[in-house]
Design a protein around this motif. Structure first.
Motif, PDB file in Angstrom:
ATOM      1  N   SER A   1       0.816  -1.207   0.000  1.00 62.58           N
ATOM      2  CA  SER A   1       0.000   0.000   0.000  1.00 62.58           C
ATOM      3  C   SER A   1       0.846   1.252   0.000  1.00 62.58           C
ATOM      4  O   SER A   1       1.991   1.269   0.402  1.00 62.58           O
ATOM      5  CB  SER A   1      -0.924   0.011   1.234  1.00 62.58           C
ATOM      6  OG  SER A   1      -0.141   0.119   2.396  1.00 62.58           O
ATOM      7  N   LYS A   2       0.236   2.312  -0.473  1.00 65.80           N
ATOM      8  CA  LYS A   2       0.868   3.623  -0.423  1.00 65.80           C
ATOM      9  C   LYS A   2       0.403   4.324   0.837  1.00 65.80           C
ATOM     10  O   LYS A   2      -0.742   4.178   1.254  1.00 65.80           O
ATOM     11  CB  LYS A   2       0.461   4.465  -1.636  1.00 65.80           C
ATOM     12  CG  LYS A   2       0.887   3.900  -2.973  1.00 65.80           C
ATOM     13  CD  LYS A   2       0.389   4.808  -4.085  1.00 65.80           C
ATOM     14  CE  LYS A   2       0.763   4.312  -5.454  1.00 65.80           C
ATOM     15  NZ  LYS A   2       0.236   5.170  -6.521  1.00 65.80           N
TER      16      LYS A   2
ATOM     17  N   GLN B   1      -2.899   7.637   1.136  1.00 71.84           N
ATOM     18  CA  GLN B   1      -3.816   7.525   0.005  1.00 71.84           C
ATOM     19  C   GLN B   1      -5.098   8.297   0.282  1.00 71.84           C
ATOM     20  O   GLN B   1      -5.491   8.503   1.427  1.00 71.84           O
ATOM     21  CB  GLN B   1      -4.146   6.055  -0.253  1.00 71.84           C
ATOM     22  CG  GLN B   1      -2.985   5.258  -0.807  1.00 71.84           C
ATOM     23  CD  GLN B   1      -3.447   3.923  -1.336  1.00 71.84           C
ATOM     24  OE1 GLN B   1      -3.762   3.792  -2.514  1.00 71.84           O
ATOM     25  NE2 GLN B   1      -3.487   2.935  -0.479  1.00 71.84           N
TER      26      GLN B   1
ATOM     27  N   ARG C   1     -10.928   6.566  -6.196  1.00 72.43           N
ATOM     28  CA  ARG C   1     -10.516   5.456  -5.329  1.00 72.43           C
ATOM     29  C   ARG C   1     -11.722   4.774  -4.683  1.00 72.43           C
ATOM     30  O   ARG C   1     -11.745   3.549  -4.523  1.00 72.43           O
ATOM     31  CB  ARG C   1      -9.554   5.964  -4.257  1.00 72.43           C
ATOM     32  CG  ARG C   1      -8.975   4.844  -3.425  1.00 72.43           C
ATOM     33  CD  ARG C   1      -7.710   5.251  -2.694  1.00 72.43           C
ATOM     34  NE  ARG C   1      -7.171   4.093  -2.013  1.00 72.43           N
ATOM     35  CZ  ARG C   1      -7.243   3.911  -0.689  1.00 72.43           C
ATOM     36  NH1 ARG C   1      -7.816   4.818   0.081  1.00 72.43           N
ATOM     37  NH2 ARG C   1      -6.734   2.831  -0.134  1.00 72.43           N
TER      38      ARG C   1
ATOM     39  N   TYR D   1      -5.802  -1.352  -5.428  1.00 66.99           N
ATOM     40  CA  TYR D   1      -7.141  -1.182  -4.870  1.00 66.99           C
ATOM     41  C   TYR D   1      -7.690  -2.482  -4.278  1.00 66.99           C
ATOM     42  O   TYR D   1      -8.794  -2.499  -3.760  1.00 66.99           O
ATOM     43  CB  TYR D   1      -8.092  -0.667  -5.951  1.00 66.99           C
ATOM     44  CG  TYR D   1      -7.726   0.708  -6.455  1.00 66.99           C
ATOM     45  CD1 TYR D   1      -8.273   1.851  -5.888  1.00 66.99           C
ATOM     46  CD2 TYR D   1      -6.824   0.870  -7.496  1.00 66.99           C
ATOM     47  CE1 TYR D   1      -7.931   3.110  -6.341  1.00 66.99           C
ATOM     48  CE2 TYR D   1      -6.473   2.124  -7.965  1.00 66.99           C
ATOM     49  CZ  TYR D   1      -7.025   3.236  -7.380  1.00 66.99           C
ATOM     50  OH  TYR D   1      -6.682   4.488  -7.827  1.00 66.99           O
TER      51      TYR D   1
END
Length: 266
Positions: A2-3, A6, A212, A244
């Motif tokens: 994951s970033k 976000q 998103r 996602y």
């Protein structure tokens, strides 16, 4: 992986609240249409900024100072609108290149070439040896506009837009600023963030939250394949869409609520 940082995935309740508070501010029809397109079609900010009236509606000829229209069933998003296609003619290829890569074979050849030039006393300019920059091409996609709330929002907005200016052209931009000029991606990015963070009080929401939220819901709540989500998002690589696949914040919150020990007092 994951970033961090976000954009927030909005819950249905947060989305409903956002639509509600928009009604208390100026230009509710335009802002509602902006939010609906972001959350129901998952368009990038640049794509929304570049939308033309003809992309969403067929205009009838002007008659007695009035203009009617018919919404299209499918938004055919041109490749020129999409990320990386330089639709705004603002290429940053020259100064954005912070990293370059070579295959081992190409690197060996490059070293030998530089050695030969150095021995010959030739001037060596590092940029002459950079590999050719990859040109990212936009990806067109057809997005059905069958959501009734989205269509109602577009109807309401276009009715007001055409009533104010019946002589608009089909090639005119769909969304204009309150001063009558075009939105730049940066300006629209700030405006979408303003509506969500300041008007609706939703922390960490941004202009990317609509996109998103939609893609996350397609994968997690609807259980659709990554391939479908990739097509809707317009991602060239499925690896981008796989980001996602991570559980949304709502799921993590529910898990944490029930993870600890619960004591019942006498």
């Amino acid at each position: 992986m994951s970033k961090t940082g976000q954009a927030r995935v909005l819950t249905p309740e947060q989305f409903a609240h956002l639509l509600s508070v928009i009604q208390a501010h100026r230009y509710p029809e335009k802002n509602t249409a902006l939010v609906q397109i972001s959350f129901k079609l998952g368009l990038r900010v640049q794509e929304i900024a570049l939308l033309q009236i003809k992309d969403v509606a067929e205009l009838d000829p002007e008659t007695s100072g009035q203009r009617s229209f018919k919404l299209k069933e499918i938004l055919a998003l041109p490749a020129a609108y999409t990320k990386g296609s330089d639709a705004l003619k603002r290429s940053k290829t020259t100064y954005q290149r912070r990293r370059i890569s070579f295959s081992i074979h190409d690197f060996d050849q490059l070293v030998r070439q530089i050695e030969a030039m150095a021995k010959a006393g030739a001037e060596i300019n590092p940029t002459d040896f950079y590999p050719e920059a990859k040109k990212h091409r936009g990806k067109s996609r057809d997005l059905p506009m069958n959501d009734t709330v989205l269509r109602t929002a577009l109807d309401n907005y276009l009715l007001i837009r055409l009533a104010a200016n019946p002589s608009v052209k089909k090639s005119d931009l769909l969304f204009m600023t309150q001063k009558g000029g075009p939105y730049s991606p940066n300006t629209l990015q700030e405006h979408l963030a303003l509506m969500q963070r300041q008007w609706a009080g939703i922390e960490r929401a941004s202009s990317h939250s609509g996109r998103r939220t939609l893609i996350t819901n397609i994968i997690h709540k609807q259980g659709k394949s990554v391939k479908i989500a990739q097509k809707i998002a317009g991602h060239v690589s499925p690896s981008t869409t796989l980001i996602y696949e991570e559980p949304p914040e709502e799921s993590l919150s529910d898990a944490l609520k029930q993870a600890g020990y619960h004591f019942i007092s006498d």
